[in-house]
Each structure stands twice: as C-alpha cells, then as structure tokens.
Design a protein around this motif. Structure first.
Motif, mmCIF file in Angstrom:
data_model
loop_
_atom_site.group_PDB
_atom_site.id
_atom_site.type_symbol
_atom_site.label_atom_id
_atom_site.label_comp_id
_atom_site.label_asym_id
_atom_site.label_seq_id
_atom_site.Cartn_x
_atom_site.Cartn_y
_atom_site.Cartn_z
ATOM 1 N N LEU A 63 0.817 -1.213 0.000
ATOM 2 C CA LEU A 63 0.000 0.000 0.000
ATOM 3 C C LEU A 63 0.852 1.265 0.000
ATOM 4 O O LEU A 63 0.538 2.239 -0.695
ATOM 5 C CB LEU A 63 -0.956 -0.001 1.198
ATOM 6 C CG LEU A 63 -2.082 -1.029 1.116
ATOM 7 C CD1 LEU A 63 -2.793 -1.156 2.455
ATOM 8 C CD2 LEU A 63 -3.061 -0.677 0.006
ATOM 9 N N PHE B 227 -8.844 -0.902 5.821
ATOM 10 C CA PHE B 227 -8.451 -2.097 5.078
ATOM 11 C C PHE B 227 -8.633 -3.359 5.911
ATOM 12 O O PHE B 227 -8.198 -3.419 7.058
ATOM 13 C CB PHE B 227 -6.970 -2.033 4.691
ATOM 14 C CG PHE B 227 -6.619 -0.968 3.689
ATOM 15 C CD1 PHE B 227 -6.753 -1.207 2.328
ATOM 16 C CD2 PHE B 227 -6.137 0.259 4.109
ATOM 17 C CE1 PHE B 227 -6.411 -0.229 1.409
ATOM 18 C CE2 PHE B 227 -5.789 1.235 3.189
ATOM 19 C CZ PHE B 227 -5.925 0.994 1.843
ATOM 20 N N ASP C 90 -11.897 -1.087 2.005
ATOM 21 C CA ASP C 90 -11.199 -1.859 0.979
ATOM 22 C C ASP C 90 -10.731 -3.188 1.559
ATOM 23 O O ASP C 90 -10.564 -3.324 2.775
ATOM 24 C CB ASP C 90 -9.970 -1.095 0.463
ATOM 25 C CG ASP C 90 -10.324 0.169 -0.318
ATOM 26 O OD1 ASP C 90 -11.514 0.496 -0.434
ATOM 27 O OD2 ASP C 90 -9.391 0.822 -0.802
ATOM 28 N N ILE D 34 -7.670 -6.107 1.046
ATOM 29 C CA ILE D 34 -6.426 -6.558 0.430
ATOM 30 C C ILE D 34 -6.470 -8.080 0.474
ATOM 31 O O ILE D 34 -6.473 -8.690 1.545
ATOM 32 C CB ILE D 34 -5.185 -6.029 1.176
ATOM 33 C CG1 ILE D 34 -5.141 -4.500 1.154
ATOM 34 C CG2 ILE D 34 -3.913 -6.639 0.583
ATOM 35 C CD1 ILE D 34 -4.994 -3.884 -0.220
ATOM 36 N N TRP E 118 -5.895 -5.544 -4.628
ATOM 37 C CA TRP E 118 -6.487 -4.465 -3.843
ATOM 38 C C TRP E 118 -7.902 -4.238 -4.358
ATOM 39 O O TRP E 118 -8.095 -3.778 -5.474
ATOM 40 C CB TRP E 118 -5.640 -3.220 -3.977
ATOM 41 C CG TRP E 118 -6.114 -2.004 -3.233
ATOM 42 C CD1 TRP E 118 -7.224 -1.876 -2.455
ATOM 43 C CD2 TRP E 118 -5.463 -0.736 -3.214
ATOM 44 N NE1 TRP E 118 -7.306 -0.608 -1.954
ATOM 45 C CE2 TRP E 118 -6.232 0.126 -2.399
ATOM 46 C CE3 TRP E 118 -4.317 -0.232 -3.812
ATOM 47 C CZ2 TRP E 118 -5.888 1.447 -2.164
ATOM 48 C CZ3 TRP E 118 -3.963 1.085 -3.575
ATOM 49 C CH2 TRP E 118 -4.733 1.907 -2.756
ATOM 50 N N ARG F 288 -10.938 -2.074 -4.078
ATOM 51 C CA ARG F 288 -11.411 -0.781 -3.589
ATOM 52 C C ARG F 288 -12.932 -0.803 -3.466
ATOM 53 O O ARG F 288 -13.617 -1.447 -4.254
ATOM 54 C CB ARG F 288 -10.961 0.330 -4.529
ATOM 55 C CG ARG F 288 -9.449 0.549 -4.519
ATOM 56 C CD ARG F 288 -9.025 1.417 -5.708
ATOM 57 N NE ARG F 288 -7.610 1.706 -5.716
ATOM 58 C CZ ARG F 288 -6.652 0.913 -6.200
ATOM 59 N NH1 ARG F 288 -6.976 -0.268 -6.694
ATOM 60 N NH2 ARG F 288 -5.381 1.268 -6.156
#
Length: 119
Positions: A19, A51, A98, A100, A109, A111
């Motif tokens: 990130l 995240f 988000d 990961i 990733w 979003r």
C-alpha cells in the motif's frame, strides 16, 4: 511452525508495504477495540481507508476476499464509527472500506469492497 496469528501479521506487514508503494499513508495498524479490530487504516488523496487483509495460500477454500462476509462488514463498520468518534473526525469525511486479498504471492487491492453498514 507459525500459528495463524503470526501468519496474519506477516501478511498484514506485506500489505502495508504494498500500500505504501501505491501511495497510501499508513495511519494505524491493528486498531483494536473490544468488538474487534481493523487491520490497517490509511489515507490516500484525502480519503480515509479502512483495510481488511485476508490471506490464503491457494484457492482450494475459495478466494481470500470471500471471507469478508456481512458479519465481518458490520463489525468493521462499527469499529470505523468508533475510530471517527475517538479521533474527532466528522462522519462526512470521505472514507471507504477496501480489502487486500493475498492468495499465494498475488496481492489484489479491492477498492470499495463494501459500504458502511450501520446498526
């Protein structure tokens, strides 16, 4: 042999490095309250990003992001609300959730993986 927690921490660190290379400023790792934790909280282009990091060594049990079901989304949403309150951030501040997803060595990733779920 590493336990699940140690493995999770290692992949969260890997996610943070990824990130940061993508221009995300990491504000907090493992923001924990009694109801649970948010793995990583970051800021990019003025947007506060919460995240969730999920890892699987392969897809035999499905993709990592599939583990972020509605229950987990509600939990993360509640913790995010606490974060806003604790740090006196207006709820109108741009933010998103988000995921990961790490499968083997591949990082994806996702979003806007889900929207805020109140309740």
């Amino acid at each position: 042999m590493q336990n699940d927690r140690e493995i999770g921490k290692a992949y969260e660190k890997k996610a943070c490095l990824y990130l940061q290379k993508q221009g995300v400023r990491i504000l907090k790792r493992n923001f924990r309250i009694r109801q649970g934790e948010i793995d990583i909280i970051g800021l990019q282009d003025g947007v506060l990003i919460f995240f969730e990091v999920k890892y699987r060594k392969d897809t035999k049990k499905g993709y990592p992001q599939e583990a972020v079901g509605r229950r987990k989304q509600i939990q993360i949403s509640r913790i995010a609300m606490f974060y806003f309150s604790f740090y006196h951030i207006p709820m109108e501040h741009p933010s998103r959730f988000d995921v990961i997803s790490i499968c083997g060595d591949e990082i994806v990733w996702i979003r806007d993986a889900f929207t805020f779920i109140g309740g």
